[in-house]
Scaffold this active site. Sequence first.
Site, PDB file in Angstrom:
ATOM      1  N   LYS A   3       0.838  -1.210   0.000  1.00 46.73           N
ATOM      2  CA  LYS A   3       0.000   0.000   0.000  1.00 46.73           C
ATOM      3  C   LYS A   3       0.867   1.252   0.000  1.00 46.73           C
ATOM      4  O   LYS A   3       0.578   2.217  -0.710  1.00 46.73           O
ATOM      5  CB  LYS A   3      -0.939   0.004   1.219  1.00 46.73           C
ATOM      6  CG  LYS A   3      -2.111  -0.930   1.063  1.00 46.73           C
ATOM      7  CD  LYS A   3      -2.843  -1.152   2.369  1.00 46.73           C
ATOM      8  CE  LYS A   3      -3.821  -2.321   2.210  1.00 46.73           C
ATOM      9  NZ  LYS A   3      -4.337  -2.823   3.462  1.00 46.73           N
ATOM     10  N   GLN A   6      -5.074  -1.619   9.456  1.00 45.01           N
ATOM     11  CA  GLN A   6      -4.916  -2.945   8.866  1.00 45.01           C
ATOM     12  C   GLN A   6      -5.520  -4.012   9.777  1.00 45.01           C
ATOM     13  O   GLN A   6      -5.243  -4.051  10.972  1.00 45.01           O
ATOM     14  CB  GLN A   6      -3.421  -3.228   8.617  1.00 45.01           C
ATOM     15  CG  GLN A   6      -3.131  -4.555   7.930  1.00 45.01           C
ATOM     16  CD  GLN A   6      -3.695  -4.659   6.519  1.00 45.01           C
ATOM     17  OE1 GLN A   6      -3.781  -3.664   5.794  1.00 45.01           O
ATOM     18  NE2 GLN A   6      -4.086  -5.852   6.122  1.00 45.01           N
ATOM     19  N   ASP A  37     -11.727   2.477   3.714  1.00 40.80           N
ATOM     20  CA  ASP A  37     -11.983   1.035   3.633  1.00 40.80           C
ATOM     21  C   ASP A  37     -13.483   0.746   3.503  1.00 40.80           C
ATOM     22  O   ASP A  37     -13.875  -0.364   3.152  1.00 40.80           O
ATOM     23  CB  ASP A  37     -11.477   0.343   4.918  1.00 40.80           C
ATOM     24  CG  ASP A  37     -10.203  -0.457   4.691  1.00 40.80           C
ATOM     25  OD1 ASP A  37     -10.006  -0.942   3.569  1.00 40.80           O
ATOM     26  OD2 ASP A  37      -9.419  -0.581   5.649  1.00 40.80           O
TER      27      ASP A  37
HETATM   28  N1  GUN Z   1      -7.036  -7.032   5.852  1.00 41.43           N
HETATM   29  C1  GUN Z   1      -7.337  -7.798   4.767  1.00 41.43           C
HETATM   30  N2  GUN Z   1      -7.991  -7.076   3.832  1.00 41.43           N
HETATM   31  C2  GUN Z   1      -8.105  -5.830   4.338  1.00 41.43           C
HETATM   32  C3  GUN Z   1      -8.674  -4.624   3.829  1.00 41.43           C
HETATM   33  O1  GUN Z   1      -9.234  -4.549   2.729  1.00 41.43           O
HETATM   34  N3  GUN Z   1      -8.563  -3.543   4.642  1.00 41.43           N
HETATM   35  C4  GUN Z   1      -7.985  -3.600   5.881  1.00 41.43           C
HETATM   36  N4  GUN Z   1      -7.966  -2.500   6.604  1.00 41.43           N
HETATM   37  N5  GUN Z   1      -7.458  -4.697   6.367  1.00 41.43           N
HETATM   38  C5  GUN Z   1      -7.518  -5.806   5.603  1.00 41.43           C
END
Ligand code: GUN
Length: 294
Positions: free
Chosen positions: A53, A97, A120
């Site tokens: 990211k 996350q 998100d």
């Molecule tokens: N962990 C796995 N997929 C995601 C996601 O799309 N966003 C976040 N914040 N954590 C994750």
Amino acid sequence: MTAKIIDGKQVAQDIRAELKAETARLKEKGIVPGLGVILVGEDPASQSYVTAKERACAETGLYSDDNRLPATTSQAELLALIGKMNADPKINGILVQLPLPKHLNEAEALMTIDPSKDVDGFHPVNVGRMVLGEKAFLPCTPHGVIQLLTRSGVQVGGAHVVVVGRSNIVGKPVANMLLQKKENANATVTICHTGTADIAYHTRQADIVVVAAGRPNTVTADMVKDGVVVIDVGVNRVEDASRKSGCRLVGDVDFEAIKEKASLITPVPGGVGPMTIAMLMYNTVESAKTSAAG
Ligand code: GUN
């Protein structure tokens, strides 16, 4: 029929190129979209996601504020950092996350994020808006699924889509997004899950199958009709002695057998996976534009 493979890496790259052009235009107006990232603990999969990211932000012209906190971080410290990011005008999107270490309260952390920075799309306010068909941050993986379908020329309107899986992150939101009376949606949607008596009965009727069950071989070739479109959201690590690492990634469907029957199918890796980050960048840029418009 042998399926055409949907190249998610290419589609994600196209979207990121579009966003890079957009961030260049915004920069001329003094706007730099910013993403605040919070990773708690040392989970290796989460670390590699977060690194990807951060790299994507740099490549796309976004500012990123990266915070890697120790596994011992308290709930109060986590909430304080989210609060600081909520108040920081340089940050347009906040990503915590998941999964968080077990001693932390995930729902409370997600609720603390300002809904206008919830890129998100996990905050109940955004989930509610999405279900009501109002403007909302759409969760990244389901939004990526819809982008893959429409950018591959698949007619979603009027199609019968069977979603296998009912998670809050993929199954429930993708089903809701597909049934909206909107462009790139307006499908007839069936949701199957572990309580469904005969999943194959449903998937055999589907024009499009979206599988997010978290288990290899959940959907096999005998469970789909000829010409079906298959979107495989699963990522599973299975043992493979022929690989140096001793394992390989597979999705939730029997890819090799289904590709002989389907018209279109996503591979794993290289299908839905790369789309999640592209849509996260998209939401962050949208958030910056909304914030600049006042
Ligand atoms: N962990 C796995 N997929 C995601 C996601 O799309 N966003 C976040 N914040 N954590 C994750």
